[in-house]
Design an enzyme around this catalytic site. Structure first.
Site, PDB file in Angstrom:
ATOM      1  N   HIS A 254       0.862  -1.182   0.000  1.00  0.00           N
ATOM      2  CA  HIS A 254       0.000   0.000   0.000  1.00  0.00           C
ATOM      3  C   HIS A 254       0.899   1.231   0.000  1.00  0.00           C
ATOM      4  O   HIS A 254       1.436   1.603   1.029  1.00  0.00           O
ATOM      5  CB  HIS A 254      -0.917  -0.029   1.217  1.00  0.00           C
ATOM      6  CG  HIS A 254      -1.836   1.138   1.282  1.00  0.00           C
ATOM      7  ND1 HIS A 254      -2.985   1.216   0.525  1.00  0.00           N
ATOM      8  CD2 HIS A 254      -1.763   2.296   1.958  1.00  0.00           C
ATOM      9  CE1 HIS A 254      -3.586   2.364   0.763  1.00  0.00           C
ATOM     10  NE2 HIS A 254      -2.860   3.045   1.626  1.00  0.00           N
ATOM     11  N   ASP A 256       1.164   4.947  -0.186  1.00  0.00           N
ATOM     12  CA  ASP A 256       0.448   6.219  -0.146  1.00  0.00           C
ATOM     13  C   ASP A 256       1.130   7.188  -1.108  1.00  0.00           C
ATOM     14  O   ASP A 256       2.346   7.378  -1.064  1.00  0.00           O
ATOM     15  CB  ASP A 256       0.414   6.758   1.279  1.00  0.00           C
ATOM     16  CG  ASP A 256      -0.563   5.965   2.146  1.00  0.00           C
ATOM     17  OD1 ASP A 256      -1.704   5.764   1.700  1.00  0.00           O
ATOM     18  OD2 ASP A 256      -0.173   5.529   3.236  1.00  0.00           O
ATOM     19  N   ASP A 366      -7.995   1.927   1.961  1.00  0.00           N
ATOM     20  CA  ASP A 366      -7.564   2.841   3.031  1.00  0.00           C
ATOM     21  C   ASP A 366      -8.302   4.163   3.044  1.00  0.00           C
ATOM     22  O   ASP A 366      -7.887   5.076   3.738  1.00  0.00           O
ATOM     23  CB  ASP A 366      -6.048   3.086   2.904  1.00  0.00           C
ATOM     24  CG  ASP A 366      -5.465   3.764   4.122  1.00  0.00           C
ATOM     25  OD1 ASP A 366      -6.024   3.569   5.225  1.00  0.00           O
ATOM     26  OD2 ASP A 366      -4.475   4.485   3.993  1.00  0.00           O
ATOM     27  N   HIS A 570      -5.943   9.826  -0.913  1.00  0.00           N
ATOM     28  CA  HIS A 570      -6.609   9.712   0.395  1.00  0.00           C
ATOM     29  C   HIS A 570      -5.792  10.162   1.605  1.00  0.00           C
ATOM     30  O   HIS A 570      -6.232   9.949   2.739  1.00  0.00           O
ATOM     31  CB  HIS A 570      -7.151   8.297   0.596  1.00  0.00           C
ATOM     32  CG  HIS A 570      -6.111   7.224   0.724  1.00  0.00           C
ATOM     33  ND1 HIS A 570      -5.863   6.307  -0.264  1.00  0.00           N
ATOM     34  CD2 HIS A 570      -5.259   6.916   1.720  1.00  0.00           C
ATOM     35  CE1 HIS A 570      -4.905   5.488   0.126  1.00  0.00           C
ATOM     36  NE2 HIS A 570      -4.514   5.826   1.331  1.00  0.00           N
TER      37      HIS A 570
END
Ligand SMILES: [Zn+2]
Length: 1004
Positions: A254, A256, A366, A570
């Site tokens: 994941h 970001d 997320d 996000h």
């Protein structure tokens, strides 16, 4: 028999950590290290040609955010020719954390990316038979940004203190047999301690481990590891139970797109992670890695063509599977309707154009809640499935399903999975697998769940240790069955066994992180502005292209949309990133706004031609006082308006604003004491209550400052009722200016009524220098509203204004797009905004009866982490209060507030490129087709939640008229919403909240 379980478990754990694991690496020789501190991120050729100085293990390196290149050289001892040799480097990772600190990428002598280096993966393979080793290590000194060190998140305040110390740099022999034994013991011990104390399986495993240790004497690990694993083969061969839960494991990282590091660093994180994923695929034939964000691959394509080609090959061969099909993993709430469409369109199209692959699932593990508009948009983009995870963070209520049909506002259902492992960074431990199996809410009806494994962000993704654990856990008594497989296979299997999964209707509200609707308010304002400017730019350039044959700036518009989509990531739009990210975002938004405004101005000049008349342009989807929707009119033809006026001050210092439609009274404190809806003869405000009341709360959440607003914030507040001045203002014919100071801050508001507009407009400028405060503005209305209606993408949701259940109570802070509406039978009131999303709605019954429903918009916060200066400085908000508005009015005024009329001097007012006659359908986007064909694409929707009809009328010679999906491809099964007529128009028949995309070919 006496129990010695605890003693045995401690013995095994100690043997594992003290005796066995340290023997994974055997003989070692030091690498010769030299270093060069780069001025920033540079290419390999530049780095290789630079001047290096000798560097010793033990030395400190790495000022915050700096990059150091290490040249590593060594000779493989001849006696290692038959051995597995690795370079092992410890950059000085803090113990315990797999990521969130320094990271490295190792290159070969030609600049090929070999593998990323991270705390849990600090090694690089050396080719079999190699004699001399030459490696180049690009090491990024990303600082750890925790609560104690938020200043490190801004290069201006981060300082120059080295952050890390090189602890190890050597060539070493890796003993695969010892590594295998470590994995055997970890899996078996991890399983045993998860089983009940009286479970025979637990005892059997512990006895087997004990027997192995009894015979593996001190100093015998290296030589005896293979034999010791043999001793454990029997307990590792016991198969899983017939009814065992089944887990589809998928490697992932994941990443970001920005968070505790800037966007630029993400580009390098992607390269490191994908280099590691490719390396893992070389040695693990069954490994599959999922990758979700198209933007990140687009960066890799631009930055590192060679690595990108290797990634492409892995995607084509299925070793890397694309998931998600969005441009980034965006915030799930705040992006506007058309922006959410573009996230899906640009993501999917990138995957299609680059790899010929169409993903079928939305992948948003997320995001901080998920809009009830998403099921329909997902389906319209060709998706069948959805993956989320974040609701496992709920503070109050446990979400009841793990596999379910998620139903959106229009009734569309999408098959959705919420991994019960409660993580998207799993390590594949027995504890995690059993957590997933034991927590699986659908047990007995379904048997499958998905586990995304791999260290996220700086951690480097899945490791060989995780894959080795999976091989042992695949079919093991006491555990669920585990197989590595692509998410598509998981979803197909899950749907097949559970087609009648339960339904969850409406939004997936995250009962946490409620501050993200408000934090970093300037980003919210810029996002809203850009979304509407891009709408205007597409509309007017398409109009100019069709009517005047000018070139449609397709490439520029796509590039600008992608910038806006990127900033909806996000952790950016929600306000949860470091200061650096917001400095970048401000510059990017400013550039987008400048370029889009120039595009709009040029299109409008083309449309009006040379002349001296004032032409008014209306980009909103509703007619405005003589100016058609999506069209223009000469100002001279405008109807004569009634005037607006201001009276006062009276003896009490109060002013009255009146335009014949509304009358507002503003007292000497700048508060609105009366707001009359003259058309309906009704007072909007509750008795003895005041509107425009600014309320300042303490805002000290327990955790996650930028993210969270904890419910106790409501326990304390001060009302800002002292006005420095209240004066008549010349901003309009009827305007009053109110100036306030409080703390270190000031607020300057202009309250006005415009001729012909049945609303009170308030323009607010705040110079904000408060920390840990939450500023709201309250509007207490005299209305019994059981629900509040908040605009979302292509429609609205209604949320109760009471707190009957724990689910209602947990929604004490919610979000809306352009409007919030509260009403009772026959009368209501709407607030429309240009920049605000967060709000709360509450109501109370007054003594003697009568109900006050209070809408409070959330304006500003001042969290200290991760950006200690979040929200400080200048802000500008406009909101309008519309007494007497129904929901249809709220929809119209929401557009109007965000799409002011533009006046241009010229000769002609062009007719609208398209229009809708009759009914409620609203046009959200008008553009030319992405394929360059020149077709006109119109996206419209039903905004009220009821069926509607109408006629779509092109304002140009039209040919074929088709219902298409969001990617502008003809739909397989038309919904019947669009029935072309012979004259080039089409009958519309939309179901509640239906989104329809029509593609209109141009005749001739
Ligand atoms: Zn994330």
């Amino acid at each position: 028999m006496h129990s010695d379980q605890a003693l045995t478990e401690r013995r095994i754990r100690k043997a594992l950590e003290r005796r066995i694991r340290p023997e994974i690496y055997g003989p070692a020789v030091p690498l010769t290290v030299s270093a060069w501190e780069a001025p920033g991120a540079v290419g390999f050729a530049t780095a290789k040609a630079a001047g290096y100085h000798p560097f010793a293990v033990g030395e400190r390196w790495g000022a915050p955010w700096s990059t150091t290149w290490f040249a590593l050289e060594g000779e493989v001892p001849p006696e290692w020719r038959e051995e597995t040799v690795e370079a092992v480097v410890d950059l000085g990772w803090p113990a315990g954390s797999p990521g969130f600190s320094c990271e490295g990428l190792v290159y070969d002598a030609e600049g090929g990316e070999l593998k990323g280096l991270a705390a849990r993966s600090p090694w690089v393979p050396i080719a079999p038979g190699a004699t001399a080793v030459e490696l180049w290590l690009e090491a990024a000194a990303n600082p750890r940004i925790d609560e104690a060190f938020p200043l490190l998140g801004d290069p201006a305040t981060a300082g120059r203190e080295p952050q890390y110390r090189l602890r190890r740099a050597e060539l070493a022999v890796r003993r695969a047999a010892v590594a295998a034994l470590v994995c055997d013991v970890e899996v078996l011990l991890g399983l045993a301690v998860e089983l009940a104390g009286d479970d025979p399986r637990r005892a059997t495993i512990l006895r087997a481990l004990e027997r192995m240790l009894d015979r593996l004497g001190p100093g015998e690990v290296a030589a005896g590891a293979a034999w010791a694993s043999g001793e454990l083969a029997e307990v590792l061969a016991q198969p899983a139970a017939a009814s065992a839960h089944r887990i589809s494991a998928i490697g992932n990282a994941h990443i970001d797109t920005a968070w505790l590091w800037p966007l630029a660093e993400t580009r390098r994180k992607v390269a490191r992670t994908l280099a590691s994923a490719l390396q893992l695929a070389e040695t693990e034939p069954d490994q599959v890695f999922a990758f979700s964000q198209a933007q990140q691959l687009d960066w890799l394509r631009a930055d590192r063509p060679a690595l990108y080609e290797r990634v492409r090959a892995a995607i084509i061969s299925g070793r890397i599977v694309l998931v998600g099909g969005m441009w980034v993993e965006p915030d799930g709430n705040l992006p506007g309707g058309e922006a959410m469409v573009r996230q899906m369109v640009y993501g999917k199209r990138f995957f299609l154009d680059e790899f010929g692959i169409e993903t079928e699932e939305v992948w948003m593990p997320d995001s901080f809640g998920y809009s009830a508009a998403l099921p329909q948009l997902a389906a319209l983009a060709g998706n069948r499935f959805m993956l989320t995870q974040k609701l496992s963070w709920n503070q109050t209520n446990r979400f009841p399903h793990h596999t379910f049909w998620w139903e959106g506002i229009d009734g569309t259902r999408v098959f959705t999975h919420f991994p019960p492992v409660d993580s998207y960074n799993a390590e594949m431990t027995p504890a995690e697998l059993l957590h997933a199996a034991r927590g699986f809410a659908e047990a007995g009806r379904a048997s499958r769940s998905l586990v995304p494994f791999g260290y996220g962000d700086g951690g480097g993704g899945p490791t060989r240790e995780m894959v080795a654990a999976i091989h042992r856990e695949a079919d093991l008594e006491g555990l669920p069955r585990v197989a590595i497989e692509p998410p598509a296979r998981f979803f197909a299997g899950a749907l097949e066994e559970y087609p009648d999964a339960p339904v969850w209707s409406g939004e997936l509200y995250l009962e946490l992180h409620r501050g993200t609707f408000t934090s970093q308010a300037r980003v919210k304002a810029a996002n809203r502005r850009c979304e509407h400017l891009l709408r205007e730019a597409e509309l007017w350039t398409a109009t100019a292209a069709v009517l005047h044959g000018t070139a449609y700036p397709a490439a520029a518009l796509e590039r600008l949309w992608k910038q806006v989509c990127l900033l909806q990531f996000h952790d950016i739009l929600p306000g949860s990133s470091i200061a650096w990210v917001y400095d970048d975002a401000a510059a990017m938004y400013a550039a987008v706004i400048e370029e889009v405004e120039a595009i709009i101005a040029e299109a409008l000049r083309t449309l009006v031609g040379e002349g001296g008349e004032t032409i008014r342009f209306n980009a909103a989807p509703h007619r405005w006082r003589g100016v058609p929707a999506l069209g223009a009119a000469a100002a001279a033809q405008a109807p004569v308006e009634p005037t607006a006026r201001v009276e006062g001050p009276d003896a009490e210092g109060a002013f009255v604003l009146d335009n014949g439609l509304v009358r507002a009274t503003i007292d000497r404190a700048g508060l609105v004491t009366s707001l009359e809806d003259l058309a309906h003869g009704r007072q909007a405000l509750a008795p003895d209550a005041v509107g425009n009341l600014l309320m300042l709360h303490h805002d000290t959440p327990n955790d996650w400052e930028a993210w969270d607003v904890d419910g106790f914030y409501r326990n304390s507040h001060v009302d800002l009722t002292d006005a420095e001045t209240v004066t008549v203002d010349d901003a309009g014919p009827a305007a009053v200016r109110v100036r306030r100071r409080f703390g270190a801050s000031s607020i300057d508001q202009v309250l006005s009524v415009d001729p012909g507009e049945p609303c009170l407009r308030i323009d607010t400028e705040v110079d904000w220098h408060e920390h840990e405060r939450f500023l709201k503005v309250a509007w207490p209305f005299d209305v019994l509203a059981g629900v509040a209606t908040s605009e979302i993408q292509f429609g609205h949701v209604q949320r109760p204004t009471h707190a009957n259940t724990s689910w209602d109570a947990a929604r004490f802070e919610v979000w809306a797009h352009r409007f919030v509406h509260v009403g009772e039978a026959g009368w209501g009131v709407a607030l429309t905004t240009t920049a605000n999303y967060g709000h709360d709605v509450s109501r109370f019954t007054r003594p003697g009866g009568g109900t006050t429903t209070t809408v409070r918009l959330s304006l500003l916060r001042g969290p200290r982490h991760p950006d200690p200066e979040a929200d400080q400085g200048q802000h500008r908000f406009t909101w309008r209060i519309h007494p007497g508005a129904g929901i249809a009015d709220a929809v119209r005024e929401g557009y109007r507030t965000n799409l002011p009329i533009r006046s241009v001097t010229g000769a002609t007012a062009p007719a609208p490129l398209v229009r809708v006659d009759g009914g409620e359908a609203v046009i959200e986007a008008v553009k030319l087709a992405d394929d360059g064909s020149g077709d006109v694409v119109v996206r419209l929707y039903e905004p009220l939640g009821g069926q509607t009809t109408g006629v779509l009328v092109p304002g140009f010679p039209a040919g074929e008229l088709l219902e298409v999906d969001l990617l502008e491809r003809p739909v397989d099964t038309p919904t019947g919403a669009l029935s072309p007529d012979r004259d080039g128009s089409a009958q519309l028949r939309l179901r509640p909240f239906q989104v329809l995309t029509a593609r209109i070919r141009r005749a001739g």
